[in-house]
Design a protein around this motif. Structure first.
Motif, PDB file in Angstrom:
ATOM      1  N   GLY A  22       0.903  -1.173   0.009  1.00 30.28           N
ATOM      2  CA  GLY A  22       0.077   0.019  -0.024  1.00 30.28           C
ATOM      3  C   GLY A  22       1.016   1.439  -0.031  1.00 30.28           C
ATOM      4  O   GLY A  22       1.962   1.099  -0.055  1.00 30.28           O
ATOM      5  N   VAL A  23       0.079   2.338  -0.096  1.00 34.84           N
ATOM      6  CA  VAL A  23       0.712   3.692  -0.007  1.00 34.84           C
ATOM      7  C   VAL A  23       0.327   4.564   1.286  1.00 34.84           C
ATOM      8  O   VAL A  23      -0.706   4.548   1.439  1.00 34.84           O
ATOM      9  CB  VAL A  23       0.237   4.649  -1.225  1.00 34.84           C
ATOM     10  CG1 VAL A  23       1.117   5.864  -1.386  1.00 34.84           C
ATOM     11  CG2 VAL A  23       0.701   3.671  -2.436  1.00 34.84           C
ATOM     12  N   LEU A  24       1.303   5.244   1.848  1.00 34.44           N
ATOM     13  CA  LEU A  24       1.053   5.916   3.013  1.00 34.44           C
ATOM     14  C   LEU A  24       0.403   7.095   2.604  1.00 34.44           C
ATOM     15  O   LEU A  24       0.494   7.755   1.582  1.00 34.44           O
ATOM     16  CB  LEU A  24       2.317   6.294   3.799  1.00 34.44           C
ATOM     17  CG  LEU A  24       3.251   5.257   4.271  1.00 34.44           C
ATOM     18  CD1 LEU A  24       4.620   5.834   4.986  1.00 34.44           C
ATOM     19  CD2 LEU A  24       2.263   4.563   5.501  1.00 34.44           C
ATOM     20  N   PRO A  25      -0.574   7.610   3.586  1.00 36.68           N
ATOM     21  CA  PRO A  25      -1.488   8.628   3.230  1.00 36.68           C
ATOM     22  C   PRO A  25      -0.869  10.199   3.243  1.00 36.68           C
ATOM     23  O   PRO A  25       0.159   9.936   4.329  1.00 36.68           O
ATOM     24  CB  PRO A  25      -2.644   8.728   4.045  1.00 36.68           C
ATOM     25  CG  PRO A  25      -2.452   7.827   5.088  1.00 36.68           C
ATOM     26  CD  PRO A  25      -1.042   6.851   4.773  1.00 36.68           C
ATOM     27  N   ASP A  26      -1.253  11.016   2.702  1.00 36.45           N
ATOM     28  CA  ASP A  26      -0.524  12.488   2.588  1.00 36.45           C
ATOM     29  C   ASP A  26      -1.046  12.928   4.382  1.00 36.45           C
ATOM     30  O   ASP A  26      -2.451  13.477   4.219  1.00 36.45           O
ATOM     31  CB  ASP A  26      -0.899  13.423   1.535  1.00 36.45           C
ATOM     32  CG  ASP A  26      -0.528  14.606   1.905  1.00 36.45           C
ATOM     33  OD1 ASP A  26       0.368  14.864   3.021  1.00 36.45           O
ATOM     34  OD2 ASP A  26      -0.535  15.545   0.889  1.00 36.45           O
ATOM     35  N   ALA A  38      -5.766   2.491   3.404  1.00 33.80           N
ATOM     36  CA  ALA A  38      -4.905   2.313   1.924  1.00 33.80           C
ATOM     37  C   ALA A  38      -3.782   1.316   2.189  1.00 33.80           C
ATOM     38  O   ALA A  38      -3.384   0.504   1.223  1.00 33.80           O
ATOM     39  CB  ALA A  38      -4.145   3.589   1.550  1.00 33.80           C
ATOM     40  N   LEU A  39      -3.672   1.057   3.507  1.00 35.10           N
ATOM     41  CA  LEU A  39      -2.635  -0.206   3.801  1.00 35.10           C
ATOM     42  C   LEU A  39      -3.279  -1.443   4.465  1.00 35.10           C
ATOM     43  O   LEU A  39      -2.648  -2.479   4.580  1.00 35.10           O
ATOM     44  CB  LEU A  39      -1.541   0.408   5.042  1.00 35.10           C
ATOM     45  CG  LEU A  39      -0.947   1.635   4.747  1.00 35.10           C
ATOM     46  CD1 LEU A  39      -0.071   2.102   5.752  1.00 35.10           C
ATOM     47  CD2 LEU A  39       0.018   1.260   3.614  1.00 35.10           C
ATOM     48  N   CYS A  40      -4.535  -1.367   4.695  1.00 41.34           N
ATOM     49  CA  CYS A  40      -5.259  -2.580   5.552  1.00 41.34           C
ATOM     50  C   CYS A  40      -5.634  -3.732   4.341  1.00 41.34           C
ATOM     51  O   CYS A  40      -6.424  -3.259   3.533  1.00 41.34           O
ATOM     52  CB  CYS A  40      -6.232  -2.167   6.332  1.00 41.34           C
ATOM     53  SG  CYS A  40      -7.316  -3.200   7.345  1.00 41.34           S
ATOM     54  N   PRO A  41      -5.150  -5.063   4.507  1.00 36.20           N
ATOM     55  CA  PRO A  41      -6.027  -6.078   3.901  1.00 36.20           C
ATOM     56  C   PRO A  41      -7.346  -6.228   4.040  1.00 36.20           C
ATOM     57  O   PRO A  41      -7.950  -7.102   3.424  1.00 36.20           O
ATOM     58  CB  PRO A  41      -4.901  -7.154   4.016  1.00 36.20           C
ATOM     59  CG  PRO A  41      -4.591  -6.758   5.520  1.00 36.20           C
ATOM     60  CD  PRO A  41      -4.489  -5.481   5.642  1.00 36.20           C
ATOM     61  N   PHE A  42      -7.933  -5.723   4.991  1.00 35.86           N
ATOM     62  CA  PHE A  42      -9.336  -6.107   5.540  1.00 35.86           C
ATOM     63  C   PHE A  42     -10.179  -4.637   5.277  1.00 35.86           C
ATOM     64  O   PHE A  42     -11.369  -4.705   5.841  1.00 35.86           O
ATOM     65  CB  PHE A  42      -9.370  -6.489   7.116  1.00 35.86           C
ATOM     66  CG  PHE A  42      -8.322  -7.295   7.297  1.00 35.86           C
ATOM     67  CD1 PHE A  42      -8.545  -8.800   6.928  1.00 35.86           C
ATOM     68  CD2 PHE A  42      -7.152  -7.329   8.124  1.00 35.86           C
ATOM     69  CE1 PHE A  42      -7.813  -9.713   7.317  1.00 35.86           C
ATOM     70  CE2 PHE A  42      -6.449  -8.436   8.345  1.00 35.86           C
ATOM     71  CZ  PHE A  42      -6.728  -9.707   7.821  1.00 35.86           C
ATOM     72  N   VAL A  43      -9.942  -3.840   4.695  1.00 40.97           N
ATOM     73  CA  VAL A  43     -10.452  -2.641   4.372  1.00 40.97           C
ATOM     74  C   VAL A  43     -12.060  -2.842   3.793  1.00 40.97           C
ATOM     75  O   VAL A  43     -12.151  -3.778   2.713  1.00 40.97           O
ATOM     76  CB  VAL A  43      -9.760  -1.558   3.473  1.00 40.97           C
ATOM     77  CG1 VAL A  43      -9.527  -2.174   1.978  1.00 40.97           C
ATOM     78  CG2 VAL A  43     -10.345  -0.117   3.484  1.00 40.97           C
ATOM     79  N   ILE A  44     -12.904  -2.189   4.325  1.00 40.42           N
ATOM     80  CA  ILE A  44     -14.270  -2.293   3.706  1.00 40.42           C
ATOM     81  C   ILE A  44     -14.743  -0.771   3.188  1.00 40.42           C
ATOM     82  O   ILE A  44     -14.208   0.225   3.766  1.00 40.42           O
ATOM     83  CB  ILE A  44     -15.138  -2.917   4.714  1.00 40.42           C
ATOM     84  CG1 ILE A  44     -15.306  -2.168   5.938  1.00 40.42           C
ATOM     85  CG2 ILE A  44     -14.997  -4.438   4.901  1.00 40.42           C
ATOM     86  CD1 ILE A  44     -16.263  -2.668   7.040  1.00 40.42           C
TER      87      ILE A  44
END
Length: 69
Positions: A22-26, A38-44
């Motif tokens: 993933g990419v770190l947010p600004d 943006a980094l989480c494999p469990f995002v909903i």
């Protein structure tokens, strides 16, 4: 998995630490929802819409914030 897999272990030798996809947010303009979406494999979808609720874990564990409790 995720952040826990990136912690170096004293009982194992590794040439590289585990990477987090993933990419770190600004953070000068953070996202509306969860800052780790943006980094989480469990995002909903709920993760991207509103900040997650903070849950008290008790004791030394402290607290956590996740829409997927």
């Amino acid at each position: 998995m995720g952040l826990l897999a990136s912690i170096p272990r004293l009982d194992e030798r590794a040439d590289r630490l585990a990477a987090i996809d993933g990419v770190l947010p600004d953070m000068t303009s953070p996202p509306i929802g969860c800052r780790f979406a943006a980094l989480c494999p469990f995002v909903i979808e709920e993760c991207r819409g509103a900040p997650p609720p903070v849950v008290e874990l008790g004791g030394a564990a402290g607290r956590a914030a996740c829409s997927r409790r």
